[in-house]
Design an enzyme around this catalytic site. Structure first.
Site, PDB file in Angstrom:
ATOM      1  N   ASP A   1       0.870  -1.172   0.000  1.00 27.36           N
ATOM      2  CA  ASP A   1       0.000   0.000   0.000  1.00 27.36           C
ATOM      3  C   ASP A   1       0.912   1.230   0.000  1.00 27.36           C
ATOM      4  OD1 ASP A   1      -2.400   1.558   0.303  1.00 27.36           O
ATOM      5  OD2 ASP A   1      -1.910   1.763   2.427  1.00 27.36           O
TER       6      ASP A   1
ATOM      7  N   ASP B   1      -0.308   5.174   0.970  1.00 36.64           N
ATOM      8  CA  ASP B   1      -0.636   6.202   1.966  1.00 36.64           C
ATOM      9  C   ASP B   1      -0.722   5.606   3.364  1.00 36.64           C
ATOM     10  OD1 ASP B   1      -1.199   8.609   0.203  1.00 36.64           O
ATOM     11  OD2 ASP B   1      -2.554   7.139  -0.680  1.00 36.64           O
TER      12      ASP B   1
END
Length: 256
Positions: A40, A42
């Site tokens: 991922d 953020d």
């Protein structure tokens, strides 16, 4: 400084192109196929959640919606269109949802010029590069935001591909983005390791039947829902081949 994966020609990816993955070497009994590692972005690799939160307050505030810390946490990990739809469903907002989304993304892109890496991010990327056959970013953010963030932090040469959920029919916590990434990189779900910070992302990885390493924010570490992850770490600093252990296809990564 970015970390370059020296794996030979695995795949190339530019915006709008379809991946054509090629394994650096075929697996053998002595040298099992290495896993795919899917990060991922953020809140995991970059400390961008405060930037997103500030952008949402900046845009929603004048419309009469004042988001608290708890309200912001409700939509963490969702695509921006899903986040915007969430609040339009719950508040009487006199605005165009598409314009609101565009304003938020524009504010975030301005903020990414000063975004910092999360503690242990470079360590985790380097450690995973040593045991994987390919690495990719799989994010709910628009591809333009992903690429801007990677460029501003020097990680743009660390990954073989980026995948945005913005054009998928369903975003996280639906597993579509992770399954699409695995297919494009020539891997089955049980050959993939997902690293996530938000519960919505962890749920997406688990729904894809992949090994999931969760690195939640300190405020979320006691959330019992993270028990669905294969492994929960306090920081990316703790991620190494020993910690990952025997989770992928029943074998130890540091044995490859």
């Amino acid at each position: 400084m970015g970390i370059v994966i020296d794996l030979g020609t695995i795949c190339t990816c530019t915006a709008g192109q379809r991946l054509r993955p090629v394994l650096a070497r075929p697996p053998t009994e002595e040298q099992p196929m290495q896993p795919i590692v899917l990060f991922d972005l953020d809140g995991l690799l970059i400390d961008s959640e405060p930037i997103w939160d500030a952008a949402k307050r900046e845009v929603f505030g004048p419309l009469g919606l004042h988001l608290t810390t708890e309200m912001q946490a409700e939509t963490r990990g969702l695509r921006q269109r899903d986040m915007v739809a969430h609040w339009f469903d719950r508040a009487e907002l006199q605005a165009d949802p598409d314009e609101v989304e565009q304003q938020i993304v524009a504010a975030v892109c301005r903020g990414l010029e000063r975004v910092a890496l999360k503690p242990g991010a470079e360590h985790a990327v380097e450690a995973c590069a040593g045991v994987s056959r390919a690495m990719a970013v799989v994010s709910s953010s628009p591809e333009s935001v992903i690429r801007a963030a990677l460029a501003s932090t020097g990680l743009d040469r660390s990954f073989d591909a980026v995948f945005s959920a913005e054009d998928d029919e369903h975003g996280k916590p639906h597993p579509a983005a992770y399954l699409r990434a695995a297919a494009a990189l020539g891997a089955s779900p049980d050959e993939c390791i997902v690293l996530e910070d938000s519960f919505n992302g962890v749920l997406a990885g688990a729904a894809a039947r992949m090994t999931v390493v969760a690195v939640p924010e300190a405020a979320d570490r006691r959330d019992p829902r993270y028990a669905i992850a294969t492994l929960v770490l306090e920081s990316l600093k703790d991620l190494d081949t020993t910690v990952l252990g025997t989770y992928v296809s029943g074998r130890s990564l540091d044995a490859t």
